[in-house]
Scaffold this motif. Structure first.
Motif, PDB file in Angstrom:
ATOM      1  N   GLU A 197       0.811  -1.186  -0.076  1.00  0.00           N
ATOM      2  CA  GLU A 197       0.169  -0.004   0.069  1.00  0.00           C
ATOM      3  C   GLU A 197       0.841   1.241  -0.052  1.00  0.00           C
ATOM      4  N   MET A 198       0.416   2.323  -0.486  1.00  0.00           N
ATOM      5  CA  MET A 198       0.902   3.466  -0.475  1.00  0.00           C
ATOM      6  C   MET A 198       0.460   4.271   0.770  1.00  0.00           C
ATOM      7  N   GLU A 199       1.595   4.535   1.665  1.00  0.00           N
ATOM      8  CA  GLU A 199       1.028   5.373   2.948  1.00  0.00           C
ATOM      9  C   GLU A 199       1.677   6.866   2.790  1.00  0.00           C
ATOM     10  N   ILE A 200       1.028   7.700   3.271  1.00  0.00           N
ATOM     11  CA  ILE A 200       1.404   9.176   3.622  1.00  0.00           C
ATOM     12  C   ILE A 200       1.806   9.089   5.252  1.00  0.00           C
ATOM     13  N   GLY A 223      12.687  13.860  11.092  1.00  0.00           N
ATOM     14  CA  GLY A 223      12.182  15.210  10.927  1.00  0.00           C
ATOM     15  C   GLY A 223      12.608  16.274  10.055  1.00  0.00           C
ATOM     16  N   ASP A 224      13.446  15.457   9.101  1.00  0.00           N
ATOM     17  CA  ASP A 224      13.730  16.491   7.993  1.00  0.00           C
ATOM     18  C   ASP A 224      12.752  16.819   6.848  1.00  0.00           C
ATOM     19  N   TYR A 225      11.608  15.992   6.894  1.00  0.00           N
ATOM     20  CA  TYR A 225      10.587  16.108   6.143  1.00  0.00           C
ATOM     21  C   TYR A 225       9.262  16.222   6.963  1.00  0.00           C
ATOM     22  N   GLU A 226       8.262  17.144   6.490  1.00  0.00           N
ATOM     23  CA  GLU A 226       7.224  17.111   7.321  1.00  0.00           C
ATOM     24  C   GLU A 226       6.183  15.854   7.097  1.00  0.00           C
ATOM     25  N   ALA A 227       6.294  15.410   5.445  1.00  0.00           N
ATOM     26  CA  ALA A 227       5.362  14.395   5.290  1.00  0.00           C
ATOM     27  C   ALA A 227       6.012  13.573   4.143  1.00  0.00           C
ATOM     28  N   ALA A 228       5.718  12.422   3.747  1.00  0.00           N
ATOM     29  CA  ALA A 228       6.257  11.640   2.696  1.00  0.00           C
ATOM     30  C   ALA A 228       5.185  10.577   2.192  1.00  0.00           C
ATOM     31  N   ALA A 229       5.134  10.364   0.895  1.00  0.00           N
ATOM     32  CA  ALA A 229       4.496   9.243   0.489  1.00  0.00           C
ATOM     33  C   ALA A 229       5.389   7.937   0.306  1.00  0.00           C
ATOM     34  N   ILE A 230       5.112   6.886   0.657  1.00  0.00           N
ATOM     35  CA  ILE A 230       5.889   5.708   0.318  1.00  0.00           C
ATOM     36  C   ILE A 230       5.279   4.469   0.360  1.00  0.00           C
ATOM     37  N   ALA A 231       5.951   3.607   0.024  1.00  0.00           N
ATOM     38  CA  ALA A 231       5.623   2.106  -0.044  1.00  0.00           C
ATOM     39  C   ALA A 231       5.761   1.562   1.182  1.00  0.00           C
ATOM     40  N   ASN A 232       4.803   1.070   1.711  1.00  0.00           N
ATOM     41  CA  ASN A 232       4.797   0.404   3.245  1.00  0.00           C
ATOM     42  C   ASN A 232       5.553  -0.784   3.266  1.00  0.00           C
ATOM     43  N   SER A 233       5.822  -1.481   2.148  1.00  0.00           N
ATOM     44  CA  SER A 233       6.572  -2.858   2.196  1.00  0.00           C
ATOM     45  C   SER A 233       8.120  -2.272   2.671  1.00  0.00           C
ATOM     46  N   VAL A 234       8.426  -1.066   2.127  1.00  0.00           N
ATOM     47  CA  VAL A 234       9.724  -0.729   2.292  1.00  0.00           C
ATOM     48  C   VAL A 234       9.966  -0.269   3.779  1.00  0.00           C
ATOM     49  N   MET A 235       9.026   0.262   4.105  1.00  0.00           N
ATOM     50  CA  MET A 235       8.976   0.712   5.548  1.00  0.00           C
ATOM     51  C   MET A 235       8.930  -0.349   6.614  1.00  0.00           C
ATOM     52  N   LYS A 236       8.190  -1.120   6.121  1.00  0.00           N
ATOM     53  CA  LYS A 236       8.292  -2.534   7.150  1.00  0.00           C
ATOM     54  C   LYS A 236       9.579  -3.174   7.194  1.00  0.00           C
ATOM     55  N   ARG A 237      10.356  -3.275   6.105  1.00  0.00           N
ATOM     56  CA  ARG A 237      11.519  -4.076   6.143  1.00  0.00           C
ATOM     57  C   ARG A 237      12.696  -3.152   6.743  1.00  0.00           C
ATOM     58  N   MET A 238      12.449  -1.719   6.686  1.00  0.00           N
ATOM     59  CA  MET A 238      13.324  -0.835   7.415  1.00  0.00           C
ATOM     60  C   MET A 238      13.230  -1.024   9.046  1.00  0.00           C
ATOM     61  N   ARG A 271      -3.391   5.499   3.859  1.00  0.00           N
ATOM     62  CA  ARG A 271      -3.196   4.034   3.535  1.00  0.00           C
ATOM     63  C   ARG A 271      -4.107   3.897   2.370  1.00  0.00           C
ATOM     64  N   SER A 272      -3.421   3.520   1.148  1.00  0.00           N
ATOM     65  CA  SER A 272      -4.224   3.287   0.199  1.00  0.00           C
ATOM     66  C   SER A 272      -4.778   1.797  -0.128  1.00  0.00           C
ATOM     67  N   GLN A 273      -5.529   1.568  -1.204  1.00  0.00           N
ATOM     68  CA  GLN A 273      -5.562   0.069  -1.478  1.00  0.00           C
ATOM     69  C   GLN A 273      -4.645  -0.594  -1.907  1.00  0.00           C
ATOM     70  N   THR A 274      -4.437  -1.854  -2.254  1.00  0.00           N
ATOM     71  CA  THR A 274      -3.268  -2.675  -2.466  1.00  0.00           C
ATOM     72  C   THR A 274      -3.000  -2.555  -4.066  1.00  0.00           C
ATOM     73  N   PHE A 275      -1.723  -2.430  -4.027  1.00  0.00           N
ATOM     74  CA  PHE A 275      -1.039  -2.400  -5.643  1.00  0.00           C
ATOM     75  C   PHE A 275      -0.137  -3.424  -5.888  1.00  0.00           C
ATOM     76  N   PRO A 276      -0.017  -3.805  -6.949  1.00  0.00           N
ATOM     77  CA  PRO A 276       0.929  -4.785  -7.428  1.00  0.00           C
ATOM     78  C   PRO A 276       2.476  -4.333  -6.893  1.00  0.00           C
ATOM     79  N   THR A 277       3.310  -5.476  -6.465  1.00  0.00           N
ATOM     80  CA  THR A 277       4.725  -5.163  -5.929  1.00  0.00           C
ATOM     81  C   THR A 277       5.468  -5.285  -7.192  1.00  0.00           C
ATOM     82  N   THR A 278       7.057  -5.223  -6.943  1.00  0.00           N
ATOM     83  CA  THR A 278       8.114  -5.167  -7.845  1.00  0.00           C
ATOM     84  C   THR A 278       7.810  -6.346  -8.849  1.00  0.00           C
TER      85      THR A 278
END
Length: 338
Positions: free
Chosen positions: A163-166, A233-248, A264-271
């Motif tokens: 999912e895309m998350e902000i 705290g360098d960015y006020e907000a960001a749009a990201i792929a939550n799969s990357v965030m989970k691994r981090m 949080r968006s609906q699901t998209f296909p991954t790589t």
């Protein structure tokens, strides 16, 4: 850049799509021969480069009919989408690439690309044979570089995607998407689905927030940079792929309590994983075999990607699985070929 990032009127068309459904660079290997352009009379989708043909209508380039244009390298060059630290993924892919060597009988080299554009250009120029392109880059790779995607990662039960998350810093006063007005939002790269295209469409169509008028945009260059920037705290907000965030988070790069999600968006296909269209068909079949028969248990690939739930490769087609991404791109006016 392959396309114009600002289409405020077209962005309004995308609401229904979203509702229905997100180290230093290394020198590339020496280029191999690039096939001549296909004839103007061969069938192909209007968005596909004129050097390719698509007679079977599957929306990906057919292998050349002229065998002299097939490539069968002594060393297969593999690249994974540059979403995070290449050093991490050189290790993560080591066991799979050893298996790919075993199945194909070829030496396999991991090529660490530093941007989506570099990965696209490497495949188009004949320097890249097998690759994983991120969700938003797959249509560019298919139409601009002759990429043939045939598999992607999935969970053990066959479910797939991200999912895309902000996200915002955990202590931010931003509580909702509406609160982004007057703020700065970090995106990754213009070719990224969750890092730019989907959130741009969402902000305009559903929240009437337009870049330059209602918020300022910056580009971080990658999902990991955006996530780290928000956590620190360098960015006020960001749009990201939550799969990357989970691994981090699982690797301890950031802690879950440093960031907070406001959308949080609906699901998209991954790589999407595949090979260049003019790879010798016998070798291409062996590449497919390697992905289909790889045993994840106890491998470096499992160790890394189980952090975001993946446990196997499943077969896919570009025509079916990337339909929603193509709809988003069409509404945004994206052009895959310069």
């Amino acid at each position: 850049m392959l396309w114009n990032a600002r289409y405020p009127l077209l962005l309004l068309l995308i609401g229904f799509v979203l509702a229905a459904c997100g180290s230093a660079p290394q020198a590339a290997p020496a280029p191999t021969a690039v096939p001549a352009a296909a004839t103007d009379t061969c069938p192909r989708p209007p968005e596909m480069d004129a050097r390719f043909c698509d007679e079977d209508g599957d929306l990906v380039a057919d292998p050349p009919k002229d065998r002299s244009q097939w490539v069968n390298p002594d060393t297969i060059i593999f690249a994974y989408t540059p979403v995070e630290d290449p050093a991490v993924y050189r290790v993560a892919w080591a066991d799979f690439l050893a298996y790919l060597e075993q199945v194909t009988g070829k030496k396999v080299e991991f090529f660490a690309v530093d941007s989506n554009a570099a990965q696209l250009e490497a495949m188009r120029a004949g320097r890249l044979h097998v690759a994983g392109f991120n969700t938003g880059s797959v249509p560019f790779a298919v139409n601009f570089a002759g990429f043939v995607p045939f598999t992607m990662m999935a969970k053990a039960d066959g479910s797939f995607g991200y999912e895309m998350e902000i996200i915002v810093p955990a202590n931010s006063d931003i509580q909702s998407v509406e609160d982004l007005k007057g703020r700065q939002i970090a995106f990754t790269e213009p070719t990224s689905n969750s890092g730019f295209k989907a959130p741009s469409a969402l902000l305009s169509s559903q929240f009437n927030l337009v870049e330059g008028r209602d918020f300022n945009a910056v580009f971080s260059g990658g999902h990991d940079n955006s996530i780290l920037g928000v956590a620190n705290g360098d960015y006020e907000a960001a749009a990201i792929a939550n799969s990357v965030m989970k691994r981090m988070i699982k690797r301890g790069v950031i802690s879950a309590d440093q960031v907070r999600s406001i959308y949080r968006s609906q699901t998209f296909p991954t790589t999407g994983y595949g090979y260049v269209y003019n790879l010798d068909p016998e070798l291409a079949a062996k590449v497919r075999e390697a992905f289909a028969t790889f045993n994840w248990e106890g491998t470096s690939l499992q160790q890394e990607f189980s952090k975001s739930g993946e446990a196997q490769f499943i077969p896919i087609t570009y025509k079916e699985y990337w339909a929603v991404i193509r709809q988003i791109d069409a509404a945004l006016g994206v052009k895959y070929v310069p």
